[in-house]
Scaffold this motif. Structure first.
Motif, PDB file in Angstrom:
ATOM      1  N   ASN A 189     -19.801  -3.103  48.458  1.00  0.00           N
ATOM      2  CA  ASN A 189     -19.684  -1.647  48.468  1.00  0.00           C
ATOM      3  C   ASN A 189     -20.194  -1.115  47.124  1.00  0.00           C
ATOM      4  OD1 ASN A 189     -17.309  -0.682  46.594  1.00  0.00           O
ATOM      5  ND2 ASN A 189     -16.572  -2.571  47.580  1.00  0.00           N
ATOM      6  N   PRO A 190     -20.527   0.181  47.014  1.00  0.00           N
ATOM      7  CA  PRO A 190     -21.140   0.698  45.786  1.00  0.00           C
ATOM      8  C   PRO A 190     -20.163   1.088  44.678  1.00  0.00           C
ATOM      9  CG  PRO A 190     -21.050   2.433  47.429  1.00  0.00           C
ATOM     10  CD  PRO A 190     -20.529   1.195  48.097  1.00  0.00           C
ATOM     11  N   ILE A 191     -18.863   0.928  44.905  1.00  0.00           N
ATOM     12  CA  ILE A 191     -17.874   1.430  43.945  1.00  0.00           C
ATOM     13  C   ILE A 191     -17.323   0.323  43.057  1.00  0.00           C
ATOM     14  CG2 ILE A 191     -15.699   2.661  43.663  1.00  0.00           C
ATOM     15  CD1 ILE A 191     -17.949   4.380  44.810  1.00  0.00           C
ATOM     16  N   ALA A 192     -16.794  -0.747  43.634  1.00  0.00           N
ATOM     17  CA  ALA A 192     -16.159  -1.816  42.850  1.00  0.00           C
ATOM     18  C   ALA A 192     -16.033  -3.064  43.702  1.00  0.00           C
ATOM     19  CB  ALA A 192     -14.780  -1.381  42.352  1.00  0.00           C
ATOM     20  N   LYS A 193     -15.969  -4.206  43.026  1.00  0.00           N
ATOM     21  CA  LYS A 193     -15.704  -5.480  43.692  1.00  0.00           C
ATOM     22  C   LYS A 193     -14.191  -5.664  43.719  1.00  0.00           C
ATOM     23  CE  LYS A 193     -20.194  -6.520  43.536  1.00  0.00           C
ATOM     24  NZ  LYS A 193     -20.711  -5.291  42.878  1.00  0.00           N
ATOM     25  N   VAL A 194     -13.612  -5.672  44.910  1.00  0.00           N
ATOM     26  CA  VAL A 194     -12.153  -5.654  45.050  1.00  0.00           C
ATOM     27  C   VAL A 194     -11.710  -6.672  46.099  1.00  0.00           C
ATOM     28  CG1 VAL A 194     -10.158  -4.239  45.627  1.00  0.00           C
ATOM     29  CG2 VAL A 194     -12.044  -3.222  44.389  1.00  0.00           C
ATOM     30  N   THR A 195     -10.637  -7.378  45.790  1.00  0.00           N
ATOM     31  CA  THR A 195     -10.038  -8.353  46.711  1.00  0.00           C
ATOM     32  C   THR A 195      -8.607  -7.959  47.023  1.00  0.00           C
ATOM     33  OG1 THR A 195     -11.355 -10.200  45.907  1.00  0.00           O
ATOM     34  CG2 THR A 195      -9.310 -10.760  46.977  1.00  0.00           C
ATOM     35  N   SER A 196      -8.187  -8.231  48.254  1.00  0.00           N
ATOM     36  CA  SER A 196      -6.767  -8.170  48.584  1.00  0.00           C
ATOM     37  C   SER A 196      -6.358  -9.497  49.203  1.00  0.00           C
ATOM     38  CB  SER A 196      -6.469  -7.037  49.564  1.00  0.00           C
ATOM     39  OG  SER A 196      -5.088  -7.021  49.914  1.00  0.00           O
ATOM     40  N   ARG A 197      -5.122  -9.898  48.919  1.00  0.00           N
ATOM     41  CA  ARG A 197      -4.535 -11.056  49.597  1.00  0.00           C
ATOM     42  C   ARG A 197      -3.085 -10.739  49.908  1.00  0.00           C
ATOM     43  NH1 ARG A 197      -2.207 -15.350  46.504  1.00  0.00           N
ATOM     44  NH2 ARG A 197      -1.635 -16.164  48.553  1.00  0.00           N
ATOM     45  N   CYS A 198      -2.560 -11.364  50.955  1.00  0.00           N
ATOM     46  CA  CYS A 198      -1.147 -11.213  51.273  1.00  0.00           C
ATOM     47  C   CYS A 198      -0.458 -12.562  51.115  1.00  0.00           C
ATOM     48  CB  CYS A 198      -0.948 -10.656  52.679  1.00  0.00           C
ATOM     49  SG  CYS A 198      -1.766 -11.566  54.008  1.00  0.00           S
ATOM     50  N   MET A 199       0.825 -12.521  50.860  1.00  0.00           N
ATOM     51  CA  MET A 199       1.646 -13.714  50.714  1.00  0.00           C
ATOM     52  C   MET A 199       2.628 -13.789  51.871  1.00  0.00           C
ATOM     53  SD  MET A 199       2.759 -16.482  49.271  1.00  0.00           S
ATOM     54  CE  MET A 199       2.156 -16.647  47.582  1.00  0.00           C
ATOM     55  N   ASP A 200       2.456 -14.795  52.705  1.00  0.00           N
ATOM     56  CA  ASP A 200       3.326 -15.020  53.857  1.00  0.00           C
ATOM     57  C   ASP A 200       4.039 -16.356  53.670  1.00  0.00           C
ATOM     58  OD1 ASP A 200       1.670 -12.939  54.573  1.00  0.00           O
ATOM     59  OD2 ASP A 200       0.901 -13.861  56.391  1.00  0.00           O
ATOM     60  N   TRP A 201       5.343 -16.355  53.802  1.00  0.00           N
ATOM     61  CA  TRP A 201       6.101 -17.598  53.664  1.00  0.00           C
ATOM     62  C   TRP A 201       7.440 -17.447  54.367  1.00  0.00           C
ATOM     63  CZ3 TRP A 201       4.031 -21.978  53.001  1.00  0.00           C
ATOM     64  CH2 TRP A 201       4.776 -23.101  52.630  1.00  0.00           C
ATOM     65  N   GLU A 202       8.117 -18.578  54.592  1.00  0.00           N
ATOM     66  CA  GLU A 202       9.387 -18.563  55.312  1.00  0.00           C
ATOM     67  C   GLU A 202      10.447 -17.771  54.570  1.00  0.00           C
ATOM     68  OE1 GLU A 202      12.396 -21.784  57.464  1.00  0.00           O
ATOM     69  OE2 GLU A 202      10.851 -22.456  56.041  1.00  0.00           O
ATOM     70  N   VAL A 203      10.456 -17.894  53.244  1.00  0.00           N
ATOM     71  CA  VAL A 203      11.378 -17.137  52.392  1.00  0.00           C
ATOM     72  C   VAL A 203      10.562 -16.482  51.290  1.00  0.00           C
ATOM     73  CG1 VAL A 203      13.356 -18.631  52.861  1.00  0.00           C
ATOM     74  CG2 VAL A 203      11.840 -19.149  50.932  1.00  0.00           C
ATOM     75  N   SER A 204      11.152 -15.505  50.626  1.00  0.00           N
ATOM     76  CA  SER A 204      10.456 -14.840  49.531  1.00  0.00           C
ATOM     77  C   SER A 204      10.149 -15.829  48.411  1.00  0.00           C
ATOM     78  CB  SER A 204      11.312 -13.704  48.982  1.00  0.00           C
ATOM     79  OG  SER A 204      10.733 -13.175  47.793  1.00  0.00           O
ATOM     80  N   ASP A 205       8.960 -15.685  47.828  1.00  0.00           N
ATOM     81  CA  ASP A 205       8.598 -16.504  46.663  1.00  0.00           C
ATOM     82  C   ASP A 205       9.090 -15.865  45.368  1.00  0.00           C
ATOM     83  OD1 ASP A 205       6.746 -14.397  46.974  1.00  0.00           O
ATOM     84  OD2 ASP A 205       5.267 -15.446  45.767  1.00  0.00           O
ATOM     85  N   GLU A 206       9.869 -14.784  45.480  1.00  0.00           N
ATOM     86  CA  GLU A 206      10.497 -14.116  44.332  1.00  0.00           C
ATOM     87  C   GLU A 206       9.481 -13.847  43.212  1.00  0.00           C
ATOM     88  OE1 GLU A 206      13.716 -16.712  43.310  1.00  0.00           O
ATOM     89  OE2 GLU A 206      14.510 -16.706  45.351  1.00  0.00           O
ATOM     90  N   PRO A 207       8.419 -13.115  43.534  1.00  0.00           N
ATOM     91  CA  PRO A 207       7.332 -12.943  42.562  1.00  0.00           C
ATOM     92  C   PRO A 207       7.756 -12.159  41.323  1.00  0.00           C
ATOM     93  CG  PRO A 207       7.072 -11.397  44.367  1.00  0.00           C
ATOM     94  CD  PRO A 207       8.186 -12.330  44.761  1.00  0.00           C
ATOM     95  N   GLU A 208       7.243 -12.584  40.186  1.00  0.00           N
ATOM     96  CA  GLU A 208       7.342 -11.839  38.938  1.00  0.00           C
ATOM     97  C   GLU A 208       5.919 -11.522  38.483  1.00  0.00           C
ATOM     98  OE1 GLU A 208      10.183 -10.900  37.305  1.00  0.00           O
ATOM     99  OE2 GLU A 208      11.407 -11.772  38.907  1.00  0.00           O
ATOM    100  N   LEU A 209       5.739 -10.349  37.920  1.00  0.00           N
ATOM    101  CA  LEU A 209       4.430  -9.910  37.438  1.00  0.00           C
ATOM    102  C   LEU A 209       4.344 -10.197  35.944  1.00  0.00           C
ATOM    103  CD1 LEU A 209       1.789  -8.389  38.153  1.00  0.00           C
ATOM    104  CD2 LEU A 209       3.009  -6.262  37.663  1.00  0.00           C
ATOM    105  N   TRP A 210       3.324 -10.960  35.532  1.00  0.00           N
ATOM    106  CA  TRP A 210       3.199 -11.432  34.151  1.00  0.00           C
ATOM    107  C   TRP A 210       1.905 -10.968  33.502  1.00  0.00           C
ATOM    108  CZ3 TRP A 210       6.811 -14.599  31.655  1.00  0.00           C
ATOM    109  CH2 TRP A 210       7.830 -15.114  32.477  1.00  0.00           C
ATOM    110  N   TRP A 231       4.380  -9.703  50.412  1.00  0.00           N
ATOM    111  CA  TRP A 231       3.673  -8.778  49.533  1.00  0.00           C
ATOM    112  C   TRP A 231       2.162  -8.867  49.733  1.00  0.00           C
ATOM    113  CZ3 TRP A 231       0.487 -11.595  46.341  1.00  0.00           C
ATOM    114  CH2 TRP A 231       0.903 -12.865  45.909  1.00  0.00           C
ATOM    115  N   HIS A 232       1.496  -7.818  49.282  1.00  0.00           N
ATOM    116  CA  HIS A 232       0.041  -7.755  49.188  1.00  0.00           C
ATOM    117  C   HIS A 232      -0.317  -7.529  47.715  1.00  0.00           C
ATOM    118  CE1 HIS A 232      -0.683  -7.011  53.599  1.00  0.00           C
ATOM    119  NE2 HIS A 232       0.563  -6.588  53.508  1.00  0.00           N
ATOM    120  N   ALA A 233      -1.402  -8.145  47.263  1.00  0.00           N
ATOM    121  CA  ALA A 233      -1.939  -7.871  45.935  1.00  0.00           C
ATOM    122  C   ALA A 233      -3.412  -7.517  46.074  1.00  0.00           C
ATOM    123  CB  ALA A 233      -1.775  -9.072  45.013  1.00  0.00           C
ATOM    124  N   ALA A 234      -3.931  -6.771  45.116  1.00  0.00           N
ATOM    125  CA  ALA A 234      -5.356  -6.458  45.079  1.00  0.00           C
ATOM    126  C   ALA A 234      -5.863  -6.606  43.658  1.00  0.00           C
ATOM    127  CB  ALA A 234      -5.631  -5.039  45.586  1.00  0.00           C
TER     128      ALA A 234
END
Length: 311
Positions: free
Chosen positions: A10-31, A251-254
């Motif tokens: 696309n002409p604006i930015a190179k961007v990725t998204s991913r989702c995290m699917d698992w049986e239980v939460s991976d209890e994410p922390e942002l670092w 969750w989803h991250a981009a």
């Protein structure tokens, strides 16, 4: 389980998204990890050790390793579950555990090509995590639009390298995913997109909707575009799937690798948050934030606080 989508044409930015699917939460922390951190590839006797060259922002899984992130050069890395991996053995190279693979890459390299040039510098191992086997394959992208998928299969690191490799899901391996994709329109076949949430079907559906994303006019539309595609491949918590192969999306991250902005959206919250890595890149202090707090919305760069290194 997880799905990754890279929008690099696309002409604006190179961007990725991913989702995290698992049986239980991976209890994410942002670092936020500053340059110069002393690290190890695990507690094993032959673990690699290093000092980080680049600062980065990313998400930890149970505070034992990084599952997803982006560094100051715009290189992003995403670990997704892959069953029955068989990394190379007996190479003589120092080892890193699979949960530290993403952080090792972010600490060392500026581009996808650099990662691949040094792919044999360390040897990947996959010990149990919290008593459970946890295999993974790695998706990479950078601001040039370059992309790569790395899979530890049959004692080799199998690499698919090129701007055309924009979608990744889980098992089966990437070659099988591509062969299945070729059965569907507009990728060579005439089948219409499937509606299930198996890995094969999510790969096709994510590829299909990514192919038809309308051209964005600004960065907000660009980030929203990739979020929409991974949302389409997601599994709402509470859905009655109990066969052990499909789990809810937590969750989803981009990763905006053009502008160095990292986004997070918990599926338990209506609000997306983001961190401006470009503003943090020269910082010298290790910072962290629980991204699942109820009061978070929008730019949370200033909410990250001093922390101690957990892994």
């Amino acid at each position: 389980m997880c799905t990754r989508v890279f929008w690099n044409d696309n002409p604006i930015a190179k961007v990725t998204s991913r989702c995290m699917d698992w049986e239980v939460s991976d209890e994410p922390e942002l670092w936020f990890h500053p340059r110069g951190l002393e690290r190890s590839g695990g507690s094993q006797s032959d673990a690699a050790t290093w000092r980080s060259t680049y600062s980065s922002v990313g998400l930890s899984m149970w505070n034992i390793g990084t599952s997803d992130g982006m560094n100051e050069k715009g290189l992003a890395a995403h670990a997704l579950f892959l069953d029955d991996i068989e990394p190379p053995t007996g190479t003589g190279a120092p080892t890193i555990t699979v949960e530290l693979w993403v952080q090792y890459v972010l600490d060392h390299f500026a581009t996808v090509a650099e990662v691949l040039d040094h792919i044999d510098d360390v040897q990947l191992i996959a010990p149990p995590i919290r008593g459970q086997y946890m295999g993974a394959h790695l998706a990479l992208e950078d601001p040039s639009g370059d992309s790569a998928i790395i899979e530890p299969i049959n004692g080799e690191l199998v690499v698919h390298h090129g701007k055309e490799f924009t979608v990744m899901a889980n098992s089966p391996d990437f070659d099988e995913q591509l062969a299945n994709l070729a059965r569907y329109a507009p990728f060579g076949g005439d089948l219409t997109p499937p509606g299930d949430i198996t890995s094969l079907d999510r790969f096709v559906r994510a590829s299909y909707f990514r192919h038809y994303l309308p051209e964005p006019t600004n960065i907000a539309e660009t980030v929203a575009g990739v979020f929409r595609v991974t949302q389409n491949a997601a599994v709402p918590p509470g859905a009655p799937y109990s066969d052990g192969g499909v789990y809810p999306t937590w969750w989803h991250a981009a990763s905006d690798v053009t502008n160095r902005v990292y986004y997070f959206w918990s599926t338990l919250s209506p609000s997306v948050i983001w961190v401006d890595l470009a503003a943090l890149a020269d910082g010298t202090e290790l910072l962290a934030l629980n991204p699942r707090l109820d009061d978070l919305i929008g730019d949370v760069t200033g909410r990250l606080a001093s922390a101690e290194l957990a892994y």
